[in-house]
Design a protein around this motif. Sequence first.
Motif, short mmCIF file in Angstrom:
data_model
loop_
_atom_site.label_atom_id
_atom_site.label_comp_id
_atom_site.label_asym_id
_atom_site.label_seq_id
_atom_site.Cartn_x
_atom_site.Cartn_y
_atom_site.Cartn_z
N UNK A 134 2.54 -12.29 -32.11
CA UNK A 134 2.70 -13.17 -30.96
C UNK A 134 3.15 -12.33 -29.78
N UNK A 135 2.63 -12.63 -28.60
CA UNK A 135 3.04 -11.88 -27.42
C UNK A 135 3.40 -12.81 -26.28
N UNK A 136 4.13 -12.24 -25.33
CA UNK A 136 4.50 -12.91 -24.09
C UNK A 136 3.75 -12.21 -22.96
N UNK A 137 2.72 -12.83 -22.39
CA UNK A 137 2.00 -12.18 -21.29
C UNK A 137 2.94 -11.83 -20.14
N UNK A 138 2.72 -10.67 -19.56
CA UNK A 138 3.62 -10.18 -18.53
C UNK A 138 3.47 -10.90 -17.20
N UNK A 139 4.50 -10.79 -16.41
CA UNK A 139 4.48 -11.33 -15.05
C UNK A 139 3.88 -10.30 -14.10
N UNK A 140 3.53 -10.74 -12.91
CA UNK A 140 3.03 -9.82 -11.91
C UNK A 140 4.12 -8.83 -11.49
N UNK A 141 3.73 -7.57 -11.32
CA UNK A 141 4.66 -6.54 -10.84
C UNK A 141 4.64 -6.51 -9.32
N UNK A 142 5.79 -6.20 -8.74
CA UNK A 142 5.94 -6.19 -7.28
C UNK A 142 5.65 -4.81 -6.71
N UNK A 143 4.92 -4.76 -5.60
CA UNK A 143 4.78 -3.55 -4.80
C UNK A 143 5.73 -3.68 -3.62
N UNK A 144 6.68 -2.77 -3.53
CA UNK A 144 7.76 -2.88 -2.55
C UNK A 144 7.79 -1.63 -1.68
N UNK A 145 7.84 -1.84 -0.37
CA UNK A 145 7.84 -0.72 0.58
C UNK A 145 9.20 -0.54 1.22
N UNK A 146 9.52 0.70 1.54
CA UNK A 146 10.69 0.99 2.36
C UNK A 146 10.48 0.33 3.73
N UNK A 147 11.47 -0.40 4.25
CA UNK A 147 11.27 -1.08 5.54
C UNK A 147 10.85 -0.15 6.67
N UNK A 148 11.22 1.12 6.59
CA UNK A 148 10.88 2.06 7.66
C UNK A 148 9.37 2.31 7.76
N UNK A 149 8.62 1.99 6.69
CA UNK A 149 7.18 2.20 6.74
C UNK A 149 6.47 1.14 7.58
N UNK A 150 7.10 -0.01 7.76
CA UNK A 150 6.47 -1.11 8.48
C UNK A 150 5.41 -1.84 7.67
N UNK A 151 5.30 -1.54 6.38
CA UNK A 151 4.28 -2.14 5.52
C UNK A 151 4.69 -3.55 5.10
N UNK A 152 3.79 -4.52 5.35
CA UNK A 152 4.04 -5.91 4.96
C UNK A 152 2.87 -6.53 4.21
N UNK A 153 1.72 -5.84 4.17
CA UNK A 153 0.54 -6.30 3.46
C UNK A 153 -0.16 -5.09 2.85
N UNK A 154 -1.15 -5.35 2.00
CA UNK A 154 -1.93 -4.24 1.43
C UNK A 154 -2.67 -3.49 2.53
N UNK A 155 -3.22 -4.20 3.50
CA UNK A 155 -3.92 -3.53 4.61
C UNK A 155 -2.96 -2.60 5.35
N UNK A 156 -1.73 -3.06 5.56
CA UNK A 156 -0.72 -2.20 6.21
C UNK A 156 -0.50 -0.93 5.40
N UNK A 157 -0.42 -1.11 4.07
CA UNK A 157 -0.16 0.04 3.21
C UNK A 157 -1.31 1.04 3.26
N UNK A 158 -2.56 0.54 3.21
CA UNK A 158 -3.72 1.43 3.28
C UNK A 158 -3.70 2.20 4.60
#
Length: 329
Positions: free
Chosen positions: A126-150
């Motif tokens: 029996x298994x417990x399916x995992x939850x979504x993992x978070x992608x977290x940016x340092x605030x100094x990067x200004x990243x708030x979306x995947x497009x920002x990160x790219x």
Amino acid sequence: MSVKINRRHFIAAGTAAAATPWLSRGAPAQAAWPSRNIRMVCSYPAGGQTDLLARAFGDFITRQVGKNVVIENKAGASGSIGTAEVARAEPDGHTILCSISTTYVMNRLMMKNPGYDMDKDLTLVSVIPGAGLLLVANPKTGVKTLDDFIAFARKSGKVNFGTYSAGSAPHMTINELNRQYGLAIEPIHYRGEAPMWTGLAEGTLDVAMGSYTAAQSVLQSDRGVVFAVSSKKVDAIPDIRTLPEQGATSKFFSLSGFSGWALPKATPQPIVDRLAELCVAANSDPKVREVLSTFVLEPAIGFKETNALYQRELPVWMEIGGALGLQPA
């Protein structure tokens, strides 16, 4: 925070709970289990998510079967030490493994000889399916979306992207983002989530990726900004979109990852089935639900669902994991 347990899971839990007394009075092979206390080997250290799941489910099973479930932490080598011990145990249902998908799937790519063959030596119960993992940016990067990160990655030329281990889901995520967007991000591997999140908090990392619960150390202190979740929405932050919702196309982002239980391969099927039913029945237990809620996890699923998930996701793990070019140690 609450964990999602839908009507189907509650029906399964109720059915399993109702079936348990019948199983204990059933055929001789079923009635014989358990005949003594049960060892549940947790292949990761005490105090972490896997350990707390083992203890909550173990306590529930103890109360149902009338024999103690004793938790033994056998950590080391990405879970392979404890897993190999269970693989060699007598297949009578009195030694159970509690581990995670890294142990069940990725160690075959990471290690020349992990001490066990998952497909020949163990049966997933029996298994417990995992939850979504978070992608977290340092605030100094200004990243708030995947497009920002790219855009940030292309402009800066170098991104310090932390993972909690080589071969982990964050490592694969980096590889898949590099492939789709033509980036050259080099992962920075840590030995676990705690030091990785410390690296983000101290400014050593631009981005890190890990579990919702462990990320609270940086989120609550405003030293991290969530800009995506890997594959599944997280109830506590419903406005944060998944990577696929933001344009990432790799089939790796459809995988769940999982935690769960296994038995030695030759364990009689009636024992396998009963343990799986007990794990599903545990979804309705308050202590179990508290742990699931704390780590934003889904309920445990049954034997057939578990092995369908494993067979469906294993080829994708192997394909994406193999593309990392890791040399087995």
